[in-house]
Design a protein around this motif. Structure first.
Motif, short mmCIF file in Angstrom:
data_model
loop_
_atom_site.label_atom_id
_atom_site.label_comp_id
_atom_site.label_asym_id
_atom_site.label_seq_id
_atom_site.Cartn_x
_atom_site.Cartn_y
_atom_site.Cartn_z
N PHE A 10 0.85 -1.19 0.00
CA PHE A 10 0.00 0.00 0.00
C PHE A 10 0.88 1.24 0.00
O PHE A 10 2.09 1.18 0.26
CB PHE A 10 -0.94 0.01 1.22
CG PHE A 10 -0.22 -0.09 2.54
CD1 PHE A 10 0.23 1.04 3.21
CD2 PHE A 10 0.01 -1.34 3.13
CE1 PHE A 10 0.89 0.95 4.42
CE2 PHE A 10 0.66 -1.45 4.34
CZ PHE A 10 1.10 -0.30 5.00
N THR A 11 0.26 2.38 -0.31
CA THR A 11 0.95 3.67 -0.30
C THR A 11 0.34 4.56 0.76
O THR A 11 -0.69 4.23 1.36
CB THR A 11 0.83 4.36 -1.66
OG1 THR A 11 -0.56 4.69 -1.89
CG2 THR A 11 1.34 3.47 -2.79
N ALA A 12 0.97 5.72 1.01
CA ALA A 12 0.42 6.67 1.96
C ALA A 12 -0.96 7.14 1.52
O ALA A 12 -1.83 7.42 2.35
CB ALA A 12 1.36 7.87 2.10
N ARG A 13 -1.19 7.19 0.20
CA ARG A 13 -2.51 7.58 -0.32
C ARG A 13 -3.56 6.55 0.08
O ARG A 13 -4.68 6.91 0.46
CB ARG A 13 -2.44 7.71 -1.85
CG ARG A 13 -3.77 8.03 -2.53
CD ARG A 13 -4.31 9.36 -2.08
NE ARG A 13 -5.53 9.70 -2.80
CZ ARG A 13 -6.41 10.61 -2.39
NH1 ARG A 13 -6.21 11.26 -1.25
NH2 ARG A 13 -7.48 10.88 -3.10
N ASP A 14 -3.20 5.26 0.03
CA ASP A 14 -4.13 4.21 0.47
C ASP A 14 -4.46 4.36 1.96
O ASP A 14 -5.60 4.14 2.38
CB ASP A 14 -3.53 2.82 0.21
CG ASP A 14 -3.32 2.55 -1.27
OD1 ASP A 14 -4.17 2.98 -2.07
OD2 ASP A 14 -2.31 1.90 -1.61
N VAL A 15 -3.43 4.71 2.74
CA VAL A 15 -3.65 4.91 4.18
C VAL A 15 -4.61 6.06 4.41
O VAL A 15 -5.53 5.99 5.24
CB VAL A 15 -2.30 5.17 4.89
CG1 VAL A 15 -2.52 5.52 6.36
CG2 VAL A 15 -1.38 3.96 4.76
#
Length: 414
Positions: A334-339
């Motif tokens: 996952f990426t920070a955007r997903d978080v």
């Protein structure tokens, strides 16, 4: 002038003066007055000091008798547990065996919910045992002022310093540097002169409901006191004048401290199953392991509990990792955007509890609600959470991508 400019200095190094026998790291005991080259210590016993006999080859039973005497010494201190008792005894004996410890010693912090439980008394007992008199007691001050005071104490050769009734968190740049500095460098008060001298002090702090800076918890020994009494200062005491009693029995108490640690060293420092205490390995061997060997709990038990109880950021960090492991199971990337999207969905029906918990925990570790942060800000905050094992979980950065850094949560085997 000729001596100072000679190619070979005729002066032997003097690290400290001592009024009590000197225990060396290998267990050798310097008990004859005069200068000892190995430790750089000059032993000049106080004429009023009468040293109790020391066993020639102390063994485990001698160490246990020493622990019993030191336990009796602290009978009026309201320790909350046997681990707190172990920490209090460590605080008392550390200055006595300081010459056997190579490197630094941790800061001792006595904490209680109420006043008059014996917090200050631990440091004063230590000072009376080691030096035959009271310790220097002062309030905590700003880092700039603290650096000046520490420099003054080093120049004076003070071996024990007490910061009393602390109302600010224990730690900060100066105290943290002092705890791990073999030598202290500071500016002499009133001048621009920089001095450098051995750091042989033992620092004591006390207060009610102490808080700690995160970096200080690895440099301190916590002594937790506790009582159900409404007015602890009015309780009957076994020894109302414990300081005078300490002076009268000082020879026995010094002998007990030396015997306990020397017995463990001469036994070959057997493994007692303790985890390392980095930067304080020598203290951990000479004092901490000796106490456990003699039958007491690890004196670091209370500071371990404090890390979870008084460190909301670490607790929140663990919560973030646990919720990410739930929302992105099986090592899913996952990426920070997903978080950020997961936290923003906290009001939805699906996994509402996990996502709301994630959002709340991120707000603590990021010092701002995730929905109020732009992707770049959140990406930087998430990156700061990587590579720290909290509760067996760790956030690993895998690579960069067009959408930012890619992460996954991994489980670390204990």
């Amino acid at each position: 002038r000729a001596m100072l400019t000679a190619e070979q200095q005729p002066f032997r190094p003097l690290r400290r003066l001592s009024e009590i026998p000197i225990l060396l790291p290998d267990g050798r005991l310097v008990d004859k007055p005069g200068y000892d080259l190995e430790s750089g210590t000059f032993y000049a016993p106080d004429p009023r000091f009468r040293m109790a006999p020391l066993p020639a080859q102390p063994a485990l039973e001698d160490a246990r008798r020493a622990v019993a005497l030191l336990t009796d010494l602290l009978c009026d201190v309201l320790v909350s547990s046997r681990s707190a008792l172990s920490a209090a005894i460590a605080a008392v004996i550390t200055p006595v065996v300081r010459s056997a410890i190579q490197g630094c010693v941790p800061v001792f912090a006595a904490d209680c919910a109420v006043a008059r439980a014996g917090k200050t008394e631990i440091a004063q007992i230590a000072a009376h045992v080691e030096g035959g008199g009271p310790a220097s007691v002062q309030p905590m001050c700003s880092d700039i002022e603290l650096e000046k005071r520490i420099t003054m104490h080093v120049l004076n050769g003070d071996r024990i310093v007490v910061f009393d009734n602390m109302t600010v968190p224990v730690g900060g740049p100066v105290l943290e540097a002092l705890a791990t500095a073999d030598e202290w460098t500071g500016r002499k008060i009133g001048t621009s002169q920089q001095i450098r001298a051995p750091n042989l002090m033992t620092i004591y702090c006390n207060g009610n409901h102490l808080n700690f800076h995160n970096d200080m918890t690895g440099r301190a020994v916590l002594i937790r006191l506790g009582t159900d009494l409404e007015f602890p200062g009015e309780r009957p005491l076994k020894r109302p004048d414990v300081r005078q009693w300490t002076l009268e029995h000082r020879g026995e108490l010094v002998a007990a401290a030396i015997t306990l640690c020397r017995a463990y060293i001469l036994a070959g420092t057997p493994d007692v199953g303790l985890s390392p205490m980095h930067s304080f390995d020598s203290w951990s061997t000479v004092v901490r392991a000796a106490l456990v060997w003699a039958g007491l709990p690890d004196p670091l038990e209370d500071i371990r509990r404090l890390r979870s109880e008084m460190d909301p950021e670490t607790e929140a960090h663990g919560t973030v990792l646990a919720q990410l492991a739930f929302l992105f199971p099986g090592g899913r990337h996952f990426t920070a955007r997903d978080v950020q999207l997961a936290a923003a969905c906290a009001g939805n029906a699906f996994s509402e509890t996990a996502e709301r918990t994630l959002a709340d925990a991120l707000a603590i570790v990021c010092h701002e609600k995730p929905e109020a942060m732009n992707p770049q800000e959140l990406g930087y905050a998430v990156k700061k959470l990587t590579d720290k094992n909290v509760g067996g979980l760790l956030l690993r950065r895998l690579r960069s991508s067009g959408e930012g850094n890619v992460y996954k949560v991994v489980r670390i085997a204990k």
